[in-house]
Scaffold this motif. Structure first.
Motif, mmCIF file in Angstrom:
data_model
loop_
_atom_site.group_PDB
_atom_site.id
_atom_site.type_symbol
_atom_site.label_atom_id
_atom_site.label_comp_id
_atom_site.label_asym_id
_atom_site.label_seq_id
_atom_site.Cartn_x
_atom_site.Cartn_y
_atom_site.Cartn_z
ATOM 1 N N MET A 3 9.104 10.302 1.041
ATOM 2 C CA MET A 3 8.757 8.999 1.611
ATOM 3 C C MET A 3 9.417 8.815 2.978
ATOM 4 O O MET A 3 10.547 9.232 3.195
ATOM 5 N N ILE A 4 8.659 8.212 3.887
ATOM 6 C CA ILE A 4 9.210 7.705 5.142
ATOM 7 C C ILE A 4 9.004 6.202 5.109
ATOM 8 O O ILE A 4 7.893 5.712 4.913
ATOM 9 N N TYR A 5 10.095 5.477 5.280
ATOM 10 C CA TYR A 5 10.090 4.027 5.057
ATOM 11 C C TYR A 5 10.584 3.294 6.293
ATOM 12 O O TYR A 5 11.608 3.655 6.880
ATOM 13 N N ASP A 19 17.197 0.423 12.498
ATOM 14 C CA ASP A 19 15.957 -0.269 12.852
ATOM 15 C C ASP A 19 14.799 0.694 13.130
ATOM 16 O O ASP A 19 13.814 0.347 13.785
ATOM 17 N N VAL A 20 14.936 1.919 12.645
ATOM 18 C CA VAL A 20 13.867 2.914 12.750
ATOM 19 C C VAL A 20 13.589 3.446 11.342
ATOM 20 O O VAL A 20 14.386 3.250 10.423
ATOM 21 N N PRO A 21 12.453 4.126 11.143
ATOM 22 C CA PRO A 21 12.145 4.640 9.804
ATOM 23 C C PRO A 21 13.198 5.616 9.293
ATOM 24 O O PRO A 21 13.849 6.323 10.063
ATOM 25 N N LEU A 52 5.504 4.331 5.342
ATOM 26 C CA LEU A 52 4.684 4.998 6.347
ATOM 27 C C LEU A 52 4.111 6.317 5.836
ATOM 28 O O LEU A 52 3.104 6.799 6.353
ATOM 29 N N PHE A 53 4.782 6.907 4.855
ATOM 30 C CA PHE A 53 4.323 8.164 4.252
ATOM 31 C C PHE A 53 4.873 8.229 2.842
ATOM 32 O O PHE A 53 6.009 7.846 2.599
#
Length: 267
Positions: free
Chosen positions: A70-72, A60-62, A80-81
């Motif tokens: 990528m940060i999802y 439940d965290v990126p 997010l990135f």
């Protein structure tokens, strides 16, 4: 517990050789989270192929995807990135491969999917194992907004192709080995380590309170940057030499063992 967050690679680390997360590992992750710890992934996989494991663990965290490109956020399904290869660098890469002088497979990754020029036996196997679909494109150089390129085959052959790209390119890029047969081209400066720094900023966590676990060259930077870097027992010696701690192998529930040591204050 001394450490607040654990970030684990997937293939060869969290997953056994059957691409499974064992019951022991799941139990240790749940115990760690119940004690207030945060557990997440840093993988070369994209959204589609990482999602089954994200869901299985109820993360439940990126998560860090595409080796740091990528940060999802899987809860809100929000990127997010993200960072892409430049069009010029990608087209040079695709055109050099399409000349046919290097006997390696190519997979091209974008947010829209994974693209190949034919469905070989390897691609069929890859799709089945990774739970993804690859789309055929006759001219790979026509694609844009590419996140990364993966060469699969003899690593020495792939690295010769990478050297040609370096010689002909006007811009730098990152190259990592993510498997015995996988060589990847990523945007310059992007690694799991650089993404880990961003993820810590997003979550407001001191990176010194993070344990990073991996087994391949593409894990090296996050192992070095984390407060405690852990190399799996099945990792190469060069990765082990970069780590603070050596875990058991991915066939011996190495991630579970590390989590239990963190919980018990042994790490």
């Amino acid at each position: 517990m001394k450490y607040k967050m654990v970030v684990a690679d997937a293939d060869g680390t969290l997953l056994n050789d059957k691409k499974e997360i064992t019951v022991a590992t799941k139990n240790s992750i749940e115990k760690f989270r119940n004690m207030g710890g945060i557990f997440t992934l840093a993988t070369g996989r994209g959204i589609l192929s990482a999602t089954p494991y994200i869901n299985e663990l109820n993360i439940d965290v990126p998560v860090i995807l595409f080796n740091g490109c990528m940060i999802y956020d899987p809860v809100n399904k929000k990127i997010l990135f993200e960072k892409y290869l430049s069009d010029d660098l990608y087209k040079l890469t695709a055109n050099l491969w399409q000349e046919g002088r290097h006997n390696v497979d190519i997979l091209v990754y974008s947010i829209d999917g994974i693209f190949v020029n034919k469905i070989s036996d390897f691609i069929k196997s890859y799709m089945a194992i990774e739970h993804v679909k690859c789309d055929i494109v006759d001219d790979l150089s026509s694609l844009n907004k590419i996140i990364k390129v993966l060469f699969r085959g003899n690593s020495k052959t792939s690295l010769k192709l990478v050297d040609e790209i370096r010689q002909l390119s006007d811009e730098p890029f990152t190259c990592v080995q993510s498997d015995e047969f996988f060589i990847e081209i990523l945007p310059y400066g992007v690694t799991k380590g650089s993404a880990l720094v961003k993820l810590c900023d997003i979550l407001d966590i001191d990176i010194n309170m993070v344990v990073a676990i991996g087994d391949q060259d593409n894990d090296r930077e996050m192992i070095l940057k984390a407060g405690c870097g852990v190399a799996m027992g099945n990792a190469d010696n060069s990765i082990k030499n970069s780590a603070n701690y050596i875990a058991k192998s991915n066939l011996e529930d190495g991630v579970s063992d590390i989590l239990e040591k963190i919980i018990n204050g042994e790490i």
